[in-house]
Structures are given as C-alpha cells and as structure tokens.
Motif scaffolding. Structure first.
Motif, mmCIF file in Angstrom:
data_model
loop_
_atom_site.group_PDB
_atom_site.id
_atom_site.type_symbol
_atom_site.label_atom_id
_atom_site.label_comp_id
_atom_site.label_asym_id
_atom_site.label_seq_id
_atom_site.Cartn_x
_atom_site.Cartn_y
_atom_site.Cartn_z
ATOM 1 N N SER A 1 0.841 -1.209 0.000
ATOM 2 C CA SER A 1 0.000 0.000 0.000
ATOM 3 C C SER A 1 0.872 1.254 0.000
ATOM 4 C CB SER A 1 -0.903 0.052 1.235
ATOM 5 O OG SER A 1 -1.739 -1.061 1.258
ATOM 6 N N TYR A 2 1.868 1.257 0.855
ATOM 7 C CA TYR A 2 2.727 2.445 0.982
ATOM 8 C C TYR A 2 3.416 2.771 -0.358
ATOM 9 C CZ TYR A 2 6.118 5.712 2.975
ATOM 10 O OH TYR A 2 6.863 6.837 3.246
ATOM 11 N N LEU A 3 3.976 1.751 -0.994
ATOM 12 C CA LEU A 3 4.733 1.982 -2.238
ATOM 13 C C LEU A 3 3.820 2.424 -3.377
ATOM 14 C CD1 LEU A 3 7.220 -1.068 -2.249
ATOM 15 C CD2 LEU A 3 7.695 1.293 -1.572
ATOM 16 N N THR A 4 2.639 1.824 -3.477
ATOM 17 C CA THR A 4 1.752 2.186 -4.588
ATOM 18 C C THR A 4 1.071 3.540 -4.311
ATOM 19 O OG1 THR A 4 0.063 0.733 -3.629
ATOM 20 C CG2 THR A 4 1.335 -0.143 -5.470
ATOM 21 N N GLN A 5 0.666 3.786 -3.061
ATOM 22 C CA GLN A 5 -0.021 5.052 -2.754
ATOM 23 C C GLN A 5 0.913 6.251 -2.829
ATOM 24 O OE1 GLN A 5 -1.979 4.324 1.015
ATOM 25 N NE2 GLN A 5 -3.349 2.829 0.060
ATOM 26 N N ASN A 6 2.193 6.045 -2.596
ATOM 27 C CA ASN A 6 3.140 7.161 -2.643
ATOM 28 C C ASN A 6 3.879 7.258 -3.980
ATOM 29 O OD1 ASN A 6 3.210 8.509 0.170
ATOM 30 N ND2 ASN A 6 3.188 6.328 0.608
ATOM 31 N N GLY A 7 3.416 6.509 -4.974
ATOM 32 C CA GLY A 7 3.986 6.622 -6.311
ATOM 33 C C GLY A 7 5.410 6.100 -6.425
ATOM 34 N N ILE A 8 5.824 5.238 -5.506
ATOM 35 C CA ILE A 8 7.185 4.689 -5.581
ATOM 36 C C ILE A 8 7.201 3.518 -6.557
ATOM 37 C CG2 ILE A 8 9.068 3.640 -4.225
ATOM 38 C CD1 ILE A 8 7.644 5.211 -1.794
ATOM 39 N N VAL A 9 6.126 2.750 -6.540
ATOM 40 C CA VAL A 9 5.930 1.666 -7.523
ATOM 41 C C VAL A 9 4.519 1.829 -8.071
ATOM 42 C CG1 VAL A 9 5.749 -0.832 -7.831
ATOM 43 C CG2 VAL A 9 7.476 0.084 -6.271
ATOM 44 N N SER A 10 4.371 1.853 -9.396
ATOM 45 C CA SER A 10 3.009 1.981 -9.938
ATOM 46 C C SER A 10 2.345 0.609 -9.948
ATOM 47 C CB SER A 10 3.038 2.594 -11.338
ATOM 48 O OG SER A 10 3.570 1.672 -12.235
ATOM 49 N N THR A 11 1.019 0.593 -9.849
ATOM 50 C CA THR A 11 0.301 -0.682 -9.738
ATOM 51 C C THR A 11 0.575 -1.580 -10.949
ATOM 52 O OG1 THR A 11 -1.621 0.474 -10.557
ATOM 53 C CG2 THR A 11 -1.564 0.056 -8.205
ATOM 54 N N LYS A 12 0.823 -0.984 -12.102
ATOM 55 C CA LYS A 12 1.086 -1.823 -13.290
ATOM 56 C C LYS A 12 2.431 -2.541 -13.188
ATOM 57 C CE LYS A 12 2.952 1.613 -16.620
ATOM 58 N NZ LYS A 12 4.278 1.666 -16.089
ATOM 59 N N ASN A 13 3.285 -2.087 -12.301
ATOM 60 C CA ASN A 13 4.586 -2.743 -12.124
ATOM 61 C C ASN A 13 4.610 -3.740 -10.971
ATOM 62 O OD1 ASN A 13 5.909 -1.612 -14.304
ATOM 63 N ND2 ASN A 13 6.409 0.253 -13.177
ATOM 64 N N VAL A 14 3.435 -4.051 -10.438
ATOM 65 C CA VAL A 14 3.337 -5.073 -9.391
ATOM 66 C C VAL A 14 2.925 -6.376 -10.063
ATOM 67 C CG1 VAL A 14 2.191 -5.794 -7.272
ATOM 68 C CG2 VAL A 14 2.711 -3.363 -7.648
ATOM 69 N N VAL A 15 3.777 -7.388 -9.978
ATOM 70 C CA VAL A 15 3.544 -8.659 -10.663
ATOM 71 C C VAL A 15 3.205 -9.724 -9.623
ATOM 72 C CG1 VAL A 15 4.572 -10.403 -12.174
ATOM 73 C CG2 VAL A 15 5.186 -7.987 -12.452
#
Ligand SMILES: [Zn+2]
Length: 304
Positions: A31-45
């Motif tokens: 949640s932290y990484l995606t909500q803060n724009g550190i990792v975009s949801t499309k880059n979560v595999v």
C-alpha cells in the motif's frame, strides 16, 4: 525509468496479532509503495505458488511435506517460530515464486524487488527464525539449472547472519555469500560464509558504511556475479526489538544507496528483498522497508 516488484495479498498468513513477527508488513508495504507513487500498480507482478520441483533443489522432501501438511513434531514448529496453517503454506510457496520472478525481472530490467523474501535462516531440512524456505537459494539453483546465470552474489545486510544460506552454498564456488551482521546476535552458532563481518553491539552509521563500502570493493575485485540478491533487512535500525545495532533512519537509507548505486553503476542485475525488521510499530517497519525502493526510484531517475 521504472522497476517491477513481486507481491501477492497471499503473502499474509494468519498468526496471533501479538506475535513478534509483523505479518501485516507485506500488505502495508505494498500500500505504501503504490499510494506514494514509488511503484506503480502496473509494475506489481503477482506470483503463483512455486512448483515443488524447484524447492527440491534445496530442501528435503520430508521438510517440504511438513510445510505442506503441518508439523507432527511441535519442537520443529517452535524452531521455525511461526504457527503452521494452510495460509502459512500458501504464503511460503507464493513468496519463493515472488523471488524467482523478481530475479527474472532483474535479468530483463536491471533491478527489481520482491515485497517479501530474504528468508536466510531456512536450512535444507528445517526452518528457523521465521524463515520457511530459502527463497534466494531456491532461486539461484533454478536460474542455474535453466542456464540463466552462472554466478550469484548474496549481499545480506540483515542484522542476523544468513546462516541457512551460508550452509547451503558452503561448497559452491559459483555463489558468493556475504553477510554483515551483529556478532553477538542470533544465530549464536554462525555458519561460515564466503565473507562474514560481525559488528559490535551499538555500531553506528559511519563505521557501518565504511565497513560495507570496503567489503563490497573487496568482493567485486575478486568475484564477478551475473546477479546480486540484496537482503535489505531493517533490523539494523536503532530501537529494533531484535537488533542491537544503532543505525539511524538516514543511515539505513545511505546503506541501501551504497549497495544499490554500486550495482546499478556496474550494470549487475539486482534483486531487492526485505528479510527482517522489528521496529516499534508496524508503520515504522513499513516506512523503513520502503526506503530501499525509494532509493531505487531516485537512483533510476538520476541515472545513478
Ligand atoms: Zn534479521
């Protein structure tokens, strides 16, 4: 420039809420990484559960059976430190595939991560210290079996020595195991790796950074890996419940930067893994684990 990470909501397994292991950190970090724009949801595999054939290159079939169906010997469950459940079985199978996927992504993209993994206390025939399967060892052997890589370097910066990993690769010159850890901390019987640096209790930022930089220079002058696994344990932080080393939060960020910028500059594919972290609150644990991914994002943006 972006990078991909492995994550599944199945990384959570039910354990008592007052258990020492912060099981909610995986979903918290995602949640932290995606909500803060550190990792975009499309880059979560999202990984699937790993095939047993991969586990068998490292672990005994008896031990794999215990994880699949439950322990008949309570002593072995206590040694692991986590209560068995079907959720724990599933979590363990998913997280190992997460590291294997992350390694393949690192070979394609240069750098990647798994929002779990670095379970370095797992031995071929048993788990201990909250570590079920040795994800890094399984991944290296799978990559070698399919000829993706020949040589691997493990940089284990968790405060606890990577005893399971050192044991598995003790006679294998294709894998260099480096561990920098608290000398007086668990495991009390260390397994010799290729380079072990045992730090004194209370070691602070500057000494840690100098020691790490020197060690990386020494290793890379004699060993040229095809891939690096970075175990970015945050239990070196001052105030960690199981730590005894006194890094500041900024000192931890600098540690991540030393390792990751070195590998990016040398163009060595690098897989980032969590391993341990037991800060006072879940929020602090998550934010400290997030730092290495933030560092990666910044290094990629600034072209290292
Ligand atoms: Zn640890």
């Amino acid at each position: 420039m972006s990078f991909r990470v492995s994550y599944s909501s199945g990384y959570y397994a039910p354990i008592p809420e007052n258990h020492a292991f912060p099981m909610r950190k995986f979903e918290g970090l995602h949640s932290y990484l995606t909500q803060n724009g550190i990792v975009s949801t499309k880059n979560v595999v999202e990984p699937s559960q790993i095939d047993v054939v991969n586990l068998l290159r490292v672990h005994s079939s008896e031990y794999i059976n215990e994880i699949q169906y439950g322990f008949s010997d309570r002593k072995r469950e206590r040694l692991l430190g986590l209560p068995w459940s079907d959720g724990l079985r599933k979590r363990s199978f998913l997280a190992v595939q997460g590291t294997l996927n992350a390694a393949l992504m690192a070979l394609q993209d240069g750098i990647s991560g798994n929002l779990a993994g670095g379970t370095h206390h797992a031995f071929p025939d048993h788990g201990e210290g909250f570590c079920v399967f040795n994800d890094v060892a399984i991944t290296i052997k799978a990559l070698q079996a399919s000829m993706w890589i020949k040589k691997a370097l493990i940089i284990d910066c968790d405060v606890h020595q990577g005893n399971g990993t050192a044991f598995i690769f003790k006679d294998d010159p294709s894998v260099f195991t480096f561990s920098i850890h608290g000398e007086k901390n668990y495991p009390f019987r260390k397994q010799p790796g290729d380079l072990d640096i045992g730090l004194a209790d209370g070691t602070t930022d500057l000494t840690y950074h100098k020691t790490l930089e020197r060690a990386l220079g020494d290793i890379l002058s004699q060993f040229q890996p095809d891939i690096v696994f970075y175990l970015g344990g945050i239990d070196v932080l001052s105030g960690d419940r199981f730590g005894r080393i006194n890094l500041t939060l900024d000192g931890l960020r600098r540690r991540d930067e030393i390792v990751l910028s070195t590998m990016l500059k040398l163009h060595i594919p690098t897989v980032q893994l969590l391993s341990g972290g037991y800060a006072a609150t879940l929020k602090e644990t998550v934010e400290a684990h997030a730092q290495q991914f933030m560092v990666t994002k910044q290094l990629l943006q600034s072209k290292y």
